[in-house]
Enzyme design. Structure first.
Site, PDB file in Angstrom:
ATOM      1  N   GLU A 357      36.114  22.561-111.788  1.00  0.00           N
ATOM      2  CA  GLU A 357      34.657  22.401-111.753  1.00  0.00           C
ATOM      3  C   GLU A 357      33.995  23.433-112.678  1.00  0.00           C
ATOM      4  O   GLU A 357      32.881  23.239-113.149  1.00  0.00           O
ATOM      5  CB  GLU A 357      34.122  22.546-110.330  1.00  0.00           C
ATOM      6  CG  GLU A 357      32.675  22.088-110.195  1.00  0.00           C
ATOM      7  CD  GLU A 357      32.253  21.885-108.741  1.00  0.00           C
ATOM      8  OE1 GLU A 357      31.772  22.847-108.125  1.00  0.00           O
ATOM      9  OE2 GLU A 357      32.412  20.766-108.234  1.00  0.00           O
ATOM     10  N   HIS A 388      60.136  18.014-102.320  1.00  0.00           N
ATOM     11  CA  HIS A 388      60.568  16.696-101.801  1.00  0.00           C
ATOM     12  C   HIS A 388      59.573  15.617-102.201  1.00  0.00           C
ATOM     13  O   HIS A 388      59.590  14.520-101.636  1.00  0.00           O
ATOM     14  CB  HIS A 388      60.674  16.767-100.269  1.00  0.00           C
ATOM     15  CG  HIS A 388      61.608  17.811 -99.788  1.00  0.00           C
ATOM     16  ND1 HIS A 388      62.983  17.628 -99.710  1.00  0.00           N
ATOM     17  CD2 HIS A 388      61.398  19.107 -99.425  1.00  0.00           C
ATOM     18  CE1 HIS A 388      63.561  18.742 -99.284  1.00  0.00           C
ATOM     19  NE2 HIS A 388      62.620  19.653 -99.097  1.00  0.00           N
ATOM     20  N   LYS A 511      26.747  11.930-107.645  1.00  0.00           N
ATOM     21  CA  LYS A 511      26.021  11.927-106.366  1.00  0.00           C
ATOM     22  C   LYS A 511      24.802  11.017-106.451  1.00  0.00           C
ATOM     23  O   LYS A 511      24.474  10.281-105.525  1.00  0.00           O
ATOM     24  CB  LYS A 511      25.552  13.348-106.038  1.00  0.00           C
ATOM     25  CG  LYS A 511      26.657  14.350-105.753  1.00  0.00           C
ATOM     26  CD  LYS A 511      25.995  15.711-105.481  1.00  0.00           C
ATOM     27  CE  LYS A 511      27.008  16.792-105.261  1.00  0.00           C
ATOM     28  NZ  LYS A 511      26.391  18.126-105.056  1.00  0.00           N
TER      29      LYS A 511
HETATM   30  O1  F6P Z   1      30.769  19.692-106.052  1.00  0.00           O
HETATM   31  C1  F6P Z   1      29.456  19.937-106.417  1.00  0.00           C
HETATM   32  C2  F6P Z   1      28.900  21.028-105.558  1.00  0.00           C
HETATM   33  O2  F6P Z   1      27.598  21.308-105.961  1.00  0.00           O
HETATM   34  C3  F6P Z   1      29.767  22.283-105.591  1.00  0.00           C
HETATM   35  O3  F6P Z   1      29.554  23.054-106.718  1.00  0.00           O
HETATM   36  C4  F6P Z   1      29.362  22.919-104.299  1.00  0.00           C
HETATM   37  O4  F6P Z   1      30.283  23.905-103.881  1.00  0.00           O
HETATM   38  C5  F6P Z   1      29.347  21.707-103.362  1.00  0.00           C
HETATM   39  O5  F6P Z   1      28.856  20.642-104.185  1.00  0.00           O
HETATM   40  C6  F6P Z   1      28.501  21.869-102.115  1.00  0.00           C
HETATM   41  O6  F6P Z   1      27.193  22.210-102.484  1.00  0.00           O
HETATM   42  P1  F6P Z   1      26.225  22.860-101.357  1.00  0.00           P
HETATM   43  O7  F6P Z   1      26.838  24.163-100.946  1.00  0.00           O
HETATM   44  O8  F6P Z   1      24.921  23.016-102.043  1.00  0.00           O
HETATM   45  O9  F6P Z   1      26.161  21.906-100.199  1.00  0.00           O
END
Ligand code: F6P
Length: 553
Positions: A357, A388, A511
């Site tokens: 990331e 395994h 998202k």
């Molecule tokens: O995976 C994207 C992300 O923004 C991560 O960087 C972060 O750790 C996770 O989602 C959760 O985000 P939040 O802590 O804002 O819920």
């Protein structure tokens, strides 16, 4: 000046071409192998890092260090610790080191305010932990808490979960039981709701943004369970049985969490770098403040090592340079993480987020394409089990793979007599497997002794470069140092590749699309006219939506 002197990457590519036909067998078993191996083994307190099975010579390391120099690594390291806006796209500092900087130790000027904020929040965290442990903070019905359900995802889950798993079995006392819930599908929450008592359960809502759907939906279900289980409304539950951890206090207020039950951490501590902040509260609730503080102390010790040690003896710098050498100059596309201790079972997913990331990017801060290969595909599992599962591919498959083996030399005695003997035999077996597999990755057929040759088919590719990280013991301090070492490795590589490791634009789009499709599915189930909600109606997605509508009708 020749091209090499002008461009260290050109010199490195030429050097890589010169090594292409050599083998690790030559480097490990040929002339001068002992002195080379010795020069490639470094130590930091109870950590040993052995680079001897990497496809490189001491000249390689010189060229790599020159490359780091040419990228201004030292200046950028100073900028990082000084709290300068190294996160260019968000115009923000990256100060995860401040979250573990001792309050009584002078910090770099630009870091000091964040050290102070994190120190205050750690004090508040310790106070809330004491209230829970003493039974002063109780649930709606007046019962003390026996369980903590930590709801978060990504950096708000992986770090605390990993630390709880590693330290959970070494700490004599568990004050409460911690349960980690992250997946949006409710599969982790369901067994928790089926087995816990709502009256004695504290919910920790861990979310830096306080907007992540995975967490919001899990929290909604958990609150419904707490309300129904006690016959009270959500407001009452939020008043008594929710602890919020976020960078957004206004959102925690809006949610109904009392300020006294809110812990903050700054925007300058990235999600995947936040286990050291209040996000780690569930570790302290479960195991107490001492192991949590020892974790921070180990990480801080590694910070000081990274900040002050010359590049050529600097562990995070060498890990970063060797990784970039494998990925960019030896063209090895994937990197394996193989902990040989089941307590580290969540280390691969933790480091997957930390590395991919952060550096899973191919454009620079101004959007310009980066003209070379950056972060490899990082994968892995607990080594003994992986033997395994996928080791066959590494030994005799078609792909080059680099690897980090992480082993623990010894554990506190378990039981007595035969149990203790048998457990120590298991430790020896695990260490033997770690070394044997590391050797076979490196040597391939050359690892087959004369005695075995008569009964062993050849065809082991070998030349799979790997580093062995050996911990004297796996405790809070060494775990903190290990994780901080990888954090700074990631930063070093971002400097080499000219990318910003502290943002994650690519994840955000996924998202947004999911939110629209969620609305489409919800419309279908509520009978209202399905609308496109601004999604691309490709044939595949459309027919799948149709099937889902039918199956869920
Ligand atoms: O995976 C994207 C992300 O923004 C991560 O960087 C972060 O750790 C996770 O989602 C959760 O985000 P939040 O802590 O804002 O819920």
């Amino acid at each position: 000046m020749g091209k090499d002197a002008e461009n260290p990457q050109f010199a490195l590519q030429k050097h890589a071409n010169s090594l292409k036909h050599g083998s690790l067998n030559d480097l490990l078993c040929g002339e001068g192998n002992q002195s080379r191996a010795k020069a490639l083994q470094l130590s930091f307190h109870s950590l040993q890092v052995d680079f001897s099975k990497q496809r490189l010579t001491e000249n390689t390391l010189d060229l790599l260090t020159q490359w780091a120099d040419s990228c201004g690594l030292e200046q950028k390291r100073v900028a990082l610790f000084a709290g300068e806006p190294v996160n260019l796209s968000e115009n923000r500092a990256a100060l995860h080191m401040a979250a573990r900087w001792p309050s009584d130790t002078a910090a770099p000027e630009g870091m000091a305010p964040t050290v102070s904020l994190c120190g205050q929040q750690r004090e508040k965290l310790a106070g809330l932990v004491r209230q829970v442990h003493s039974g002063h903070w109780r649930g709606v019905t007046g019962e003390a808490f026996t369980d903590v359900v930590h709801i978060g995802v990504g950096g708000s889950d992986l770090g605390p979960k990993l630390v709880s798993e590693v330290l959970g079995d070494t700490q004599g006392q568990r004050f409460v039981r911690a349960h980690y819930v992250s997946t949006m599908d409710g599969s982790q929450l369901l067994p928790v709701m089926q087995s816990l008592n709502p009256a004695t359960t504290l919910v920790v809502v861990a979310s830096k943004s306080f907007t992540t759907a995975d967490t919001r939906f899990n929290v909604r279900t958990a609150l419904a369970w707490l309300c129904e289980g006690q016959g009270v409304d959500a407001g009452t539950v939020c008043q008594h049985q929710v602890l919020g951890v976020s960078a957004r206090p206004e959102k925690m207020d809006e949610f109904g969490i009392p300020e006294a039950h809110q812990l903050l951490f700054p925007e300058t501590v990235g999600g995947r770098f936040s286990v050291w902040s209040a996000i780690g509260v569930s570790v302290a609730l479960e195991l107490g403040m001492a192991p949590f503080e020892a974790l921070l102390a180990g990480a801080h010790a590694m910070d000081v090592h990274f900040q002050q040690t010359p590049l050529a003896e600097n562990l995070p710098v060498l890990l970063g340079l060797v990784g970039a050498w494998n990925t960019q100059f030896l063209n090895i596309p994937s990197h394996l993480l193989l902990p040989y201790d089941g307590r580290l079972k969540s280390l691969p997913p933790y480091l997957q987020q930390l590395e991919m990331e952060s550096n899973g990017k191919s454009t620079g801060p101004n959007g310009e394409p980066v003209p070379y290969v950056t972060c490899p595909i990082v994968w892995g599992d607990v080594g003994p089990n992986a033997q395994h599962a996928f080791y066959q591919l590494v030994h005799q498959g078609c792909h080059e793979v680099s690897a980090d083996f992480i082993a623990v030399a010894g554990r506190p005695a378990v039981g007595a007599g035969e149990v203790s003997e048998a457990f120590q035999a298991q430790e020896r077996l695990t260490l033997a497997n770690c070394l044997a597999q590391s050797q076979l990755f490196a040597l391939g057929d050359a690892a087959i002794t004369d005695e075995l040759r008569s009964t062993t088919e050849l065809g082991y590719r070998g030349n799979q470069p790997n580093t062995v990280i050996l911990l004297e013991t796996l405790d809070a301090w060494s775990l903190g140092a290990l994780l901080a070492m990888y954090e700074h490795k990631v930063f070093v590589q971002s400097v080499l590749w000219g990318i910003n490791p502290f943002d994650q634009p690519g994840v955000e789009l996924g998202k947004k699309l999911a939110t629209r499709l969620y609305q489409t599915l919800t419309d279908a189930e509520s009978g209202s006219e399905p609308s496109s909600h601004g999604i691309i109606n490709d044939a595949g997605t459309s027919q799948l939506l149709e099937q889902l509508r039918r199956l869920r009708a």
